[in-house]
Design a protein around this motif. Structure first.
Motif, PDB file in Angstrom:
ATOM      1  N   ASN A 143      22.716  14.445  41.964  1.00  0.00           N
ATOM      2  CA  ASN A 143      23.083  13.439  42.962  1.00  0.00           C
ATOM      3  C   ASN A 143      23.879  12.319  42.318  1.00  0.00           C
ATOM      4  O   ASN A 143      24.322  11.409  42.991  1.00  0.00           O
ATOM      5  CB  ASN A 143      21.832  12.810  43.596  1.00  0.00           C
ATOM      6  N   ASP A 144      24.019  12.357  41.013  1.00  0.00           N
ATOM      7  CA  ASP A 144      24.624  11.268  40.254  1.00  0.00           C
ATOM      8  C   ASP A 144      26.146  11.280  40.384  1.00  0.00           C
ATOM      9  O   ASP A 144      26.818  12.131  39.822  1.00  0.00           O
ATOM     10  CB  ASP A 144      24.214  11.390  38.784  1.00  0.00           C
ATOM     11  N   ARG A 145      26.655  10.306  41.135  1.00  0.00           N
ATOM     12  CA  ARG A 145      28.105  10.211  41.362  1.00  0.00           C
ATOM     13  C   ARG A 145      28.877   9.872  40.089  1.00  0.00           C
ATOM     14  O   ARG A 145      30.066  10.131  39.996  1.00  0.00           O
ATOM     15  CB  ARG A 145      28.418   9.148  42.412  1.00  0.00           C
ATOM     16  N   ASP A 146      28.213   9.294  39.104  1.00  0.00           N
ATOM     17  CA  ASP A 146      28.887   8.984  37.839  1.00  0.00           C
ATOM     18  C   ASP A 146      29.441  10.254  37.189  1.00  0.00           C
ATOM     19  O   ASP A 146      30.421  10.206  36.449  1.00  0.00           O
ATOM     20  CB  ASP A 146      27.937   8.305  36.850  1.00  0.00           C
ATOM     21  N   LEU A 147      28.816  11.388  37.476  1.00  0.00           N
ATOM     22  CA  LEU A 147      29.252  12.642  36.854  1.00  0.00           C
ATOM     23  C   LEU A 147      30.518  13.200  37.488  1.00  0.00           C
ATOM     24  O   LEU A 147      31.080  14.181  36.988  1.00  0.00           O
ATOM     25  CB  LEU A 147      28.117  13.668  36.887  1.00  0.00           C
ATOM     26  N   CYS A 148      31.003  12.591  38.562  1.00  0.00           N
ATOM     27  CA  CYS A 148      32.269  13.035  39.174  1.00  0.00           C
ATOM     28  C   CYS A 148      33.417  12.951  38.180  1.00  0.00           C
ATOM     29  O   CYS A 148      34.377  13.709  38.275  1.00  0.00           O
ATOM     30  CB  CYS A 148      32.598  12.191  40.408  1.00  0.00           C
ATOM     31  N   GLN A 149      33.315  12.054  37.218  1.00  0.00           N
ATOM     32  CA  GLN A 149      34.383  11.924  36.224  1.00  0.00           C
ATOM     33  C   GLN A 149      34.502  13.158  35.324  1.00  0.00           C
ATOM     34  O   GLN A 149      35.506  13.330  34.640  1.00  0.00           O
ATOM     35  CB  GLN A 149      34.177  10.661  35.394  1.00  0.00           C
ATOM     36  N   LEU A 150      33.514  14.038  35.357  1.00  0.00           N
ATOM     37  CA  LEU A 150      33.550  15.260  34.544  1.00  0.00           C
ATOM     38  C   LEU A 150      34.283  16.408  35.230  1.00  0.00           C
ATOM     39  O   LEU A 150      34.571  17.424  34.608  1.00  0.00           O
ATOM     40  CB  LEU A 150      32.126  15.717  34.212  1.00  0.00           C
ATOM     41  N   ILE A 151      34.576  16.263  36.523  1.00  0.00           N
ATOM     42  CA  ILE A 151      35.198  17.351  37.267  1.00  0.00           C
ATOM     43  C   ILE A 151      36.553  17.684  36.667  1.00  0.00           C
ATOM     44  O   ILE A 151      37.381  16.813  36.408  1.00  0.00           O
ATOM     45  CB  ILE A 151      35.329  16.986  38.763  1.00  0.00           C
ATOM     46  N   SER A 152      36.740  18.986  36.430  1.00  0.00           N
ATOM     47  CA  SER A 152      37.990  19.482  35.848  1.00  0.00           C
ATOM     48  C   SER A 152      38.207  20.904  36.357  1.00  0.00           C
ATOM     49  O   SER A 152      37.493  21.366  37.240  1.00  0.00           O
ATOM     50  CB  SER A 152      37.891  19.466  34.319  1.00  0.00           C
ATOM     51  N   GLU A 153      39.157  21.588  35.772  1.00  0.00           N
ATOM     52  CA  GLU A 153      39.419  22.979  36.163  1.00  0.00           C
ATOM     53  C   GLU A 153      38.196  23.874  35.960  1.00  0.00           C
ATOM     54  O   GLU A 153      37.981  24.808  36.705  1.00  0.00           O
ATOM     55  CB  GLU A 153      40.587  23.544  35.342  1.00  0.00           C
ATOM     56  N   THR A 172      42.344  14.358  45.541  1.00  0.00           N
ATOM     57  CA  THR A 172      41.818  13.274  44.728  1.00  0.00           C
ATOM     58  C   THR A 172      41.196  12.175  45.576  1.00  0.00           C
ATOM     59  O   THR A 172      40.127  11.671  45.264  1.00  0.00           O
ATOM     60  CB  THR A 172      42.938  12.690  43.837  1.00  0.00           C
ATOM     61  N   SER A 173      41.820  11.805  46.684  1.00  0.00           N
ATOM     62  CA  SER A 173      41.278  10.727  47.521  1.00  0.00           C
ATOM     63  C   SER A 173      39.930  11.127  48.121  1.00  0.00           C
ATOM     64  O   SER A 173      39.019  10.312  48.206  1.00  0.00           O
ATOM     65  CB  SER A 173      42.263  10.353  48.625  1.00  0.00           C
ATOM     66  N   GLU A 174      39.790  12.388  48.528  1.00  0.00           N
ATOM     67  CA  GLU A 174      38.518  12.860  49.074  1.00  0.00           C
ATOM     68  C   GLU A 174      37.437  12.816  48.002  1.00  0.00           C
ATOM     69  O   GLU A 174      36.312  12.420  48.248  1.00  0.00           O
ATOM     70  CB  GLU A 174      38.656  14.287  49.603  1.00  0.00           C
ATOM     71  N   LEU A 175      37.810  13.234  46.798  1.00  0.00           N
ATOM     72  CA  LEU A 175      36.873  13.227  45.687  1.00  0.00           C
ATOM     73  C   LEU A 175      36.402  11.812  45.392  1.00  0.00           C
ATOM     74  O   LEU A 175      35.214  11.560  45.208  1.00  0.00           O
ATOM     75  CB  LEU A 175      37.561  13.779  44.432  1.00  0.00           C
ATOM     76  N   GLN A 176      37.331  10.882  45.358  1.00  0.00           N
ATOM     77  CA  GLN A 176      36.974   9.501  45.052  1.00  0.00           C
ATOM     78  C   GLN A 176      36.089   8.913  46.140  1.00  0.00           C
ATOM     79  O   GLN A 176      35.137   8.202  45.850  1.00  0.00           O
ATOM     80  CB  GLN A 176      38.231   8.654  44.861  1.00  0.00           C
ATOM     81  N   SER A 177      36.374   9.203  47.402  1.00  0.00           N
ATOM     82  CA  SER A 177      35.539   8.654  48.469  1.00  0.00           C
ATOM     83  C   SER A 177      34.139   9.252  48.434  1.00  0.00           C
ATOM     84  O   SER A 177      33.155   8.553  48.647  1.00  0.00           O
ATOM     85  CB  SER A 177      36.181   8.871  49.836  1.00  0.00           C
ATOM     86  N   LEU A 178      34.004  10.536  48.119  1.00  0.00           N
ATOM     87  CA  LEU A 178      32.680  11.146  48.005  1.00  0.00           C
ATOM     88  C   LEU A 178      31.923  10.588  46.821  1.00  0.00           C
ATOM     89  O   LEU A 178      30.708  10.416  46.866  1.00  0.00           O
ATOM     90  CB  LEU A 178      32.803  12.662  47.850  1.00  0.00           C
ATOM     91  N   ALA A 179      32.641  10.282  45.751  1.00  0.00           N
ATOM     92  CA  ALA A 179      32.000   9.800  44.540  1.00  0.00           C
ATOM     93  C   ALA A 179      31.304   8.458  44.758  1.00  0.00           C
ATOM     94  O   ALA A 179      30.307   8.172  44.124  1.00  0.00           O
ATOM     95  CB  ALA A 179      33.030   9.656  43.424  1.00  0.00           C
ATOM     96  N   TYR A 180      31.791   7.660  45.659  1.00  0.00           N
ATOM     97  CA  TYR A 180      31.229   6.332  45.843  1.00  0.00           C
ATOM     98  C   TYR A 180      30.351   6.187  47.071  1.00  0.00           C
ATOM     99  O   TYR A 180      29.925   5.092  47.378  1.00  0.00           O
ATOM    100  CB  TYR A 180      32.346   5.291  45.837  1.00  0.00           C
TER     101      TYR A 180
END
Length: 182
Positions: A143-153, A172-180
């Protein structure tokens, strides 16, 4: 020679790394009405039901469950005393018993587990994802949104509370909005 067949190695191993504490808390709180001989077993049942569903749906080859250590967060507290100050301490005897049983069953099922006494599971998840093998695709269950920064290929994030798999192909915008999202 009949009866012999060639077994080819998969090009990539698909690994699910699980924040065990997140899955256990969700399972325990989500199956409050499941009892066996007047003993609550909902957390155990839901933990493995969810894990099985993820393994089947995501075609997982390998599972690793990461757990918070006994003194997890202690190192951060020495540098940042307000760390997680706003969170209530959680203790429930039934939860702790079920968590121990989940860990024991994982051993019986030959599921890999790791727990470091001084580390939180999200630190272990990040370390694994950053040091994965070249022929490995990793999916992180948390559930930790901080780990979104690890998303890659080769690293995806499955947000447990949203039941959503985030991949690098997402906008990218969808990813960022989900992350927060809180």
């Amino acid at each position: 020679m009949t009866g012999l067949r060639v077994v080819r190695k998969k090009e990539k191993t698909k690994t699910l790394i699980v924040d065990g504490n997140v899955l256990m808390k969700r399972s325990y709180n989500g199956a409050k009405n499941l009892f066996y001989k007047e003993v609550h077993i909902g957390g155990i049942y839901q933990f493995y039901t969810t894990l099985r569903k993820l393994i089947v749906e995501l075609a997982i080859d390998k599972v690793i469950i990461m757990w918070d250590g006994e003194r997890s967060g202690y190192l951060r507290l020495t540098y940042y005393p307000e760390y997680k100050n706003n969170r209530a301490k959680f203790f429930d005897e039934s939860y702790e018993i079920q968590k121990l049983r989940v860990k024991a069953y994982a051993e019986d099922l030959f599921l890999r587990q790791y727990e470091h006494p001084d580390c939180e599971s999200d630190d272990l998840l990040a370390y694994y994802a950053l040091n994965k093998k070249k022929n490995e695709e990793v999916i992180i269950y948390t559930n930790d949104r901080d780990l979104c920064q690890l998303i890659s290929e080769e690293v995806s994030l499955y947000l447990a509370d949203k039941k959503t798999l985030l991949r690098s192909e997402e906008h990218t915008s969808e990813l960022q909005s989900l992350a927060y999202l809180v």
